[in-house]
Design an enzyme around this catalytic site. Sequence first.
Site, PDB file in Angstrom:
ATOM      1  N   LYS A 102      49.580  51.836  56.030  1.00 52.83           N
ATOM      2  CA  LYS A 102      50.524  51.359  57.048  1.00 52.83           C
ATOM      3  C   LYS A 102      50.009  50.061  57.675  1.00 52.83           C
ATOM      4  CE  LYS A 102      48.233  54.400  60.322  1.00 52.83           C
ATOM      5  NZ  LYS A 102      48.197  55.747  60.908  1.00 52.83           N
ATOM      6  N   TYR A 157      43.048  24.431  76.934  1.00 53.18           N
ATOM      7  CA  TYR A 157      44.018  24.787  77.988  1.00 53.18           C
ATOM      8  C   TYR A 157      43.341  25.379  79.224  1.00 53.18           C
ATOM      9  CZ  TYR A 157      47.919  24.499  74.640  1.00 53.18           C
ATOM     10  OH  TYR A 157      48.848  24.089  73.742  1.00 53.18           O
TER      11      TYR A 157
HETATM   12  C1  LIG Z   1      47.078  56.360  60.845  1.00 54.08           C
HETATM   13  C2  LIG Z   1      47.024  57.762  60.472  1.00 54.08           C
HETATM   14  C3  LIG Z   1      45.880  58.282  59.853  1.00 54.08           C
HETATM   15  C4  LIG Z   1      44.601  57.502  59.681  1.00 54.08           C
HETATM   16  O1  LIG Z   1      43.929  57.382  60.897  1.00 54.08           O
HETATM   17  P1  LIG Z   1      42.449  56.743  60.955  1.00 54.08           P
HETATM   18  O2  LIG Z   1      42.038  56.936  62.358  1.00 54.08           O
HETATM   19  O3  LIG Z   1      42.610  55.305  60.588  1.00 54.08           O
HETATM   20  O4  LIG Z   1      41.629  57.481  59.991  1.00 54.08           O
HETATM   21  C5  LIG Z   1      45.930  59.588  59.408  1.00 54.08           C
HETATM   22  N1  LIG Z   1      47.034  60.336  59.572  1.00 54.08           N
HETATM   23  C6  LIG Z   1      48.134  59.879  60.209  1.00 54.08           C
HETATM   24  C7  LIG Z   1      49.306  60.760  60.383  1.00 54.08           C
HETATM   25  C8  LIG Z   1      48.167  58.582  60.673  1.00 54.08           C
HETATM   26  O5  LIG Z   1      49.259  58.117  61.287  1.00 54.08           O
END
Ligand SMILES: *Cc1c(COP(=O)(O)O)cnc(C)c1O
Length: 390
Positions: A34, A276
Amino acid sequence: MRTEAVIYLNRFKDNINAVKARIGKERRICVPVKANGYGHGALKIAKKSLEYGAYCLGVATVKEGIELRKGGIKAPVLLFSQPHPDEIPEILEARLSPFLSDIEFTSILNSLAGKKKIKLPVHLKIDTGMGRIGCPVNEAASLAKHIKKCAALELTGTATHLAVSDSADSNDINYTAMQLKLFKKAIAAIKNAGVNPGIVHAANSGAVILHPEAWFDMVRPGILLYGYKAADEYELPLASLKKMSKFKALQIEPVMELKSTVTLIKKIKKGETVSYGRTWTVAQDTFIAIIPTGYGDGFPRLASGRWQVEIGGELYPVAGRICMDQCCIDIGPKPGVQRWDEVIIFGSRQQTADEIIIRQSAADLAKAVRTIPYEITCNINRRVPRVYKE
Ligand SMILES: *Cc1c(COP(=O)(O)O)cnc(C)c1O
């Protein structure tokens, strides 16, 4: 070269292998890709994950899932966030596997899948204490039965998500243990109701590091595979530490390095100001190096005055405010820095005779600006090219 994010795929592979070695061959790995693979490039990371032995991938949005399918990914793609019913046609078209939390959405999904004569693999999500998506623990069995009755759906997995698995604090260890107990109870109820829960999974990165009892059939570590330890097993209370001592220490390495170039060097006189807001006044005649990297690339503006970059092996402070597309570096009155030199903003790696040191990792930058490494790598903008090295 302008600003670029170098992605070391060999390190990503080593990280996957380190996780595999820890959890054992019988368990599967779901790689969350993601948010553009936590900023590392979703499609490339997805392809490499499967090549390196991952079983499936995780996305947050339907669009992210479609991008993977268009790129030729055939493996299961789990949809971690709750989609809108409007998106169901696309979910079906791309054969994404949503996490189901309730009967209403499940029923709409089933009827549309039925019309298209599709049998869609889905996962049941249970809220054991994250307080986000997922059905209540005591409704898990009835939702599972409902899914089983849905002719166009196939229950291929059951999951939960842990809220504090990355903390070695004893209250948090207990909270995770409570979540896992509720999860096991729900899984047992689902089985008692005559439903096969499919692949059972719960562990995010923190749980891969600290909670072996959360590994079940599959783990879903994100940040860990990208090279940042969400937790440190050595900080565990003694009893838990003993439990972990039978596992090999997890050695992982940050996958991303953010680089740029000195594009201009300029003399600045005592009393003059830089950037800035005129927040930085030059105390003595000095030189500044201009770097074409700013918060528009994902170099946080909050790092102004709180970060150093590496040029030719030396560290130099950011001078004045980081702008959208540029920043200034104080390279001192007698600079050894030359125009067009390479600049490492974060993630530089040094290999000594007996150890590998990542100086100034994204996790260090995160600490300097009071956030987490996830936000640093996710925010590396699309305009920054990803350069992959095997
Ligand atoms: C993002 C996510 C993960 C991974 O989380 P990490 O902390 O990066 O290991 C696992 N399961 C779900 C449902 C997530 O949304």
